[in-house]
Motif scaffolding. Structure first.
Motif, PDB file in Angstrom:
ATOM      1  N   LEU A 135      23.597  33.584  49.927  1.00  0.00           N
ATOM      2  CA  LEU A 135      24.275  32.385  50.417  1.00  0.00           C
ATOM      3  C   LEU A 135      24.917  31.712  49.207  1.00  0.00           C
ATOM      4  O   LEU A 135      24.219  31.257  48.305  1.00  0.00           O
ATOM      5  CB  LEU A 135      23.245  31.473  51.102  1.00  0.00           C
ATOM      6  CG  LEU A 135      23.699  30.117  51.617  1.00  0.00           C
ATOM      7  CD1 LEU A 135      24.918  30.229  52.506  1.00  0.00           C
ATOM      8  CD2 LEU A 135      22.563  29.470  52.410  1.00  0.00           C
ATOM      9  N   LEU A 136      26.253  31.694  49.176  1.00  0.00           N
ATOM     10  CA  LEU A 136      26.963  31.128  48.026  1.00  0.00           C
ATOM     11  C   LEU A 136      27.592  29.813  48.443  1.00  0.00           C
ATOM     12  O   LEU A 136      28.334  29.757  49.424  1.00  0.00           O
ATOM     13  CB  LEU A 136      28.031  32.089  47.496  1.00  0.00           C
ATOM     14  CG  LEU A 136      27.580  33.460  46.997  1.00  0.00           C
ATOM     15  CD1 LEU A 136      28.692  34.128  46.204  1.00  0.00           C
ATOM     16  CD2 LEU A 136      26.337  33.385  46.133  1.00  0.00           C
ATOM     17  N   ASP A 137      27.301  28.787  47.670  1.00  0.00           N
ATOM     18  CA  ASP A 137      27.720  27.445  48.028  1.00  0.00           C
ATOM     19  C   ASP A 137      28.652  26.907  46.945  1.00  0.00           C
ATOM     20  O   ASP A 137      28.233  26.801  45.787  1.00  0.00           O
ATOM     21  CB  ASP A 137      26.448  26.579  48.139  1.00  0.00           C
ATOM     22  CG  ASP A 137      26.764  25.169  48.554  1.00  0.00           C
ATOM     23  OD1 ASP A 137      27.704  24.973  49.329  1.00  0.00           O
ATOM     24  OD2 ASP A 137      26.057  24.254  48.084  1.00  0.00           O
ATOM     25  N   GLY A 138      29.893  26.611  47.300  1.00  0.00           N
ATOM     26  CA  GLY A 138      30.811  26.071  46.299  1.00  0.00           C
ATOM     27  C   GLY A 138      32.081  25.578  46.946  1.00  0.00           C
ATOM     28  O   GLY A 138      32.377  25.893  48.094  1.00  0.00           O
ATOM     29  N   THR A 139      32.839  24.779  46.211  1.00  0.00           N
ATOM     30  CA  THR A 139      34.109  24.257  46.695  1.00  0.00           C
ATOM     31  C   THR A 139      35.164  24.502  45.632  1.00  0.00           C
ATOM     32  O   THR A 139      34.981  24.038  44.502  1.00  0.00           O
ATOM     33  CB  THR A 139      34.010  22.738  46.941  1.00  0.00           C
ATOM     34  OG1 THR A 139      32.903  22.490  47.795  1.00  0.00           O
ATOM     35  CG2 THR A 139      35.281  22.208  47.565  1.00  0.00           C
ATOM     36  N   TYR A 254      22.171  31.305  46.381  1.00  0.00           N
ATOM     37  CA  TYR A 254      20.793  31.349  46.875  1.00  0.00           C
ATOM     38  C   TYR A 254      20.553  32.775  47.348  1.00  0.00           C
ATOM     39  O   TYR A 254      21.253  33.258  48.258  1.00  0.00           O
ATOM     40  CB  TYR A 254      20.609  30.384  48.057  1.00  0.00           C
ATOM     41  CG  TYR A 254      20.833  28.935  47.686  1.00  0.00           C
ATOM     42  CD1 TYR A 254      19.792  28.159  47.181  1.00  0.00           C
ATOM     43  CD2 TYR A 254      22.096  28.351  47.836  1.00  0.00           C
ATOM     44  CE1 TYR A 254      20.001  26.833  46.834  1.00  0.00           C
ATOM     45  CE2 TYR A 254      22.311  27.028  47.491  1.00  0.00           C
ATOM     46  CZ  TYR A 254      21.270  26.273  46.988  1.00  0.00           C
ATOM     47  OH  TYR A 254      21.484  24.968  46.645  1.00  0.00           O
ATOM     48  N   ASP A 255      19.578  33.446  46.758  1.00  0.00           N
ATOM     49  CA  ASP A 255      19.270  34.813  47.168  1.00  0.00           C
ATOM     50  C   ASP A 255      18.371  34.751  48.405  1.00  0.00           C
ATOM     51  O   ASP A 255      17.138  34.774  48.291  1.00  0.00           O
ATOM     52  CB  ASP A 255      18.590  35.560  46.018  1.00  0.00           C
ATOM     53  CG  ASP A 255      18.276  37.002  46.392  1.00  0.00           C
ATOM     54  OD1 ASP A 255      18.564  37.393  47.554  1.00  0.00           O
ATOM     55  OD2 ASP A 255      17.743  37.727  45.540  1.00  0.00           O
ATOM     56  N   CYS A 256      19.001  34.648  49.562  1.00  0.00           N
ATOM     57  CA  CYS A 256      18.242  34.521  50.808  1.00  0.00           C
ATOM     58  C   CYS A 256      17.695  35.858  51.287  1.00  0.00           C
ATOM     59  O   CYS A 256      17.152  35.943  52.388  1.00  0.00           O
ATOM     60  CB  CYS A 256      19.086  33.839  51.884  1.00  0.00           C
ATOM     61  SG  CYS A 256      19.389  32.116  51.501  1.00  0.00           S
ATOM     62  N   GLY A 257      17.833  36.893  50.473  1.00  0.00           N
ATOM     63  CA  GLY A 257      17.150  38.160  50.729  1.00  0.00           C
ATOM     64  C   GLY A 257      15.731  38.107  50.182  1.00  0.00           C
ATOM     65  O   GLY A 257      14.971  39.051  50.343  1.00  0.00           O
ATOM     66  N   VAL A 263      13.781  29.695  50.872  1.00  0.00           N
ATOM     67  CA  VAL A 263      13.171  28.357  50.939  1.00  0.00           C
ATOM     68  C   VAL A 263      13.983  27.382  50.075  1.00  0.00           C
ATOM     69  O   VAL A 263      14.226  26.233  50.477  1.00  0.00           O
ATOM     70  CB  VAL A 263      11.685  28.412  50.489  1.00  0.00           C
ATOM     71  CG1 VAL A 263      11.101  27.012  50.358  1.00  0.00           C
ATOM     72  CG2 VAL A 263      10.874  29.233  51.482  1.00  0.00           C
ATOM     73  N   GLN A 264      14.443  27.821  48.903  1.00  0.00           N
ATOM     74  CA  GLN A 264      15.253  26.940  48.037  1.00  0.00           C
ATOM     75  C   GLN A 264      16.529  26.502  48.759  1.00  0.00           C
ATOM     76  O   GLN A 264      16.912  25.333  48.723  1.00  0.00           O
ATOM     77  CB  GLN A 264      15.605  27.663  46.727  1.00  0.00           C
ATOM     78  CG  GLN A 264      14.407  27.784  45.795  1.00  0.00           C
ATOM     79  CD  GLN A 264      14.650  28.770  44.645  1.00  0.00           C
ATOM     80  OE1 GLN A 264      15.505  29.663  44.736  1.00  0.00           O
ATOM     81  NE2 GLN A 264      13.895  28.620  43.575  1.00  0.00           N
ATOM     82  N   ALA A 265      17.174  27.458  49.436  1.00  0.00           N
ATOM     83  CA  ALA A 265      18.398  27.112  50.183  1.00  0.00           C
ATOM     84  C   ALA A 265      18.069  26.101  51.272  1.00  0.00           C
ATOM     85  O   ALA A 265      18.787  25.112  51.460  1.00  0.00           O
ATOM     86  CB  ALA A 265      19.008  28.372  50.800  1.00  0.00           C
ATOM     87  N   THR A 266      16.976  26.327  51.979  1.00  0.00           N
ATOM     88  CA  THR A 266      16.612  25.431  53.078  1.00  0.00           C
ATOM     89  C   THR A 266      16.384  24.018  52.557  1.00  0.00           C
ATOM     90  O   THR A 266      16.882  23.039  53.134  1.00  0.00           O
ATOM     91  CB  THR A 266      15.345  25.977  53.791  1.00  0.00           C
ATOM     92  OG1 THR A 266      15.627  27.309  54.224  1.00  0.00           O
ATOM     93  CG2 THR A 266      14.965  25.128  54.975  1.00  0.00           C
ATOM     94  N   VAL A 267      15.672  23.895  51.441  1.00  0.00           N
ATOM     95  CA  VAL A 267      15.383  22.562  50.885  1.00  0.00           C
ATOM     96  C   VAL A 267      16.686  21.891  50.423  1.00  0.00           C
ATOM     97  O   VAL A 267      16.981  20.755  50.788  1.00  0.00           O
ATOM     98  CB  VAL A 267      14.359  22.666  49.723  1.00  0.00           C
ATOM     99  CG1 VAL A 267      14.248  21.343  48.979  1.00  0.00           C
ATOM    100  CG2 VAL A 267      13.002  23.103  50.260  1.00  0.00           C
ATOM    101  N   ASP A 268      17.497  22.614  49.642  1.00  0.00           N
ATOM    102  CA  ASP A 268      18.737  22.007  49.125  1.00  0.00           C
ATOM    103  C   ASP A 268      19.682  21.618  50.261  1.00  0.00           C
ATOM    104  O   ASP A 268      20.310  20.557  50.221  1.00  0.00           O
ATOM    105  CB  ASP A 268      19.453  22.962  48.165  1.00  0.00           C
ATOM    106  CG  ASP A 268      18.909  22.856  46.741  1.00  0.00           C
ATOM    107  OD1 ASP A 268      18.002  22.025  46.512  1.00  0.00           O
ATOM    108  OD2 ASP A 268      19.391  23.597  45.867  1.00  0.00           O
TER     109      ASP A 268
END
Ligand code: UTP
Length: 314
Positions: A135-139, A254-257, A263-268
């Motif tokens: 999951l890559l998060d950026g703008t 976020y390495d959701c694999g 869990v880090q992605a979910t929290v952020d």
């Protein structure tokens, strides 16, 4: 030069990391808050101007097709209950200008083999490969940044990030030299090296913009010791004949694999979610006895209009 119109989403893996959750349902459908991983990946691709989404699916993955299909029953129920906002939400999952195409990988013979399954649908044009469990998060969206680099240099582009040395076994790792602040000319790429054998600290994240010449290299490969055809090996061969670039993207991976990354992605994402951020932030602080790491002070809600980064138009 042709633009990048098509993206391949390989979703045919066997998903062992999240068993038993993924015994009967795909890893790509795991939600981060209220959206499945595959939808984040698709939104990123659409944000990069992609209009043809090619899913390489396998056994037990039909629910992904259902997710991007029209659901008359759900829409009827929501309309009857006067929930017009939710009707809009489910209808927006697949915008009308975007087409979804599905191709089956009969056996999970590796990521390279999965990409090869899309060859006929791609034809002779550049394309993106998007691994939804990263999951890559950026703008702007990370894939939009990469398409911009691709258009500028007219070469295949791999997304990379600098990692802690102990992590290198879970990535493909590149070797090369910097051309620009964020652009590296790749001299070689090694699949999941042990930390002491890693040629650099730049690991490949799950986004690629590839020239169609990759298919010839994929076809030339024999299965490895695990019986798989690796995309990394084909990129290594491609590098011997043409330029391949790596791009240090602006954003967070976020390495959701992995369970930790998920869990880090979910929290952020909860800390930035329009509905949740205040209550979740308060709960989390209380839970941890009033501690206040810097990340928790980020208040910008998700679903807000994105602010473009200067120079990266798409
Ligand atoms: P992974 O290496 O994460 O494998 O694949 P996996 O089987 O999905 O997952 P774990 O590690 O056992 O939990 C990277 C990506 O390539 C796809 C996967 O679906 C994932 O998106 N893939 C992998 C395929 O589509 N086909 C394959 O044969 C292998």
């Amino acid at each position: 030069m042709l633009g990048v119109r098509k993206a391949v989403f390989p979703v045919a893996g066997i998903d062992t990391s999240f068993l038993p959750a993924t015994k009967a349902s795909p890893k790509e459908m795991l939600p981060v808050i209220d959206k499945p991983l595959i939808q984040y990946a698709v939104e990123e691709a659409i944000g990069a101007g992609i209009t043809e989404l090619i899913f390489v699916t396998g056994r037990g993955k039909r629910v992904i097709e259902d997710h991007f299909d029209k659901s008359y029953e759900v829409e009827q129920v929501l309309k009857a209950r006067g929930k017009q906002d939710l009707v809009g939400l489910v209808q927006s999952i697949k915008p009308s200008h975007v087409e979804c195409i599905y191709v089956r990988q009969a056996e999970p013979l590796g990521l390279g083999h999965a990409v090869l399954c899309a060859e006929k649908l791609i034809g002779d044009e550049p394309f993106a490969v998007v691994l939804a469990d990263d999951l890559l998060d950026g703008t702007p969206p990370i894939l939009a940044q990469m398409v911009h680099i691709f258009s500028h240099y007219d070469s295949s582009v791999l997304a990379v990030e600098e990692f802690e040395s102990c992590e290198s076994t879970s990535h493909g790792v590149i070797d090369g030299r910097h051309w620009d602040e964020r652009v590296i000319s790749v001299s070689r790429i090694v699949e999941k090296p042990s930390p002491e054998l890693a040629p650099s600290r730049f690991g490949v994240a799950g986004r690629y913009v590839l020239m169609p010449s990759i298919f010839g290299h994929l076809r030339s490969l024999k299965p490895d010791l695990n019986g798989e055809i690796q995309l990394t090996s084909a990129i290594h061969l491609m590098r011997m004949e043409e330029q391949v670039l790596a791009y240090e993207f602006v954003g967070k991976r976020y390495d959701c694999g992995t369970k930790l990354g998920y869990v880090q992605a979910t929290v952020d994402f909860a800390l930035r979610h329009a509905e949740l951020h205040e209550t979740f932030d308060a709960w989390l602080r209380e839970r941890l006895g009033g501690a206040q790491p810097a990340v928790w002070t980020t208040g910008e809600a998700l679903n807000q209009p994105a602010t473009p980064v200067t120079g990266l138009a798409h």
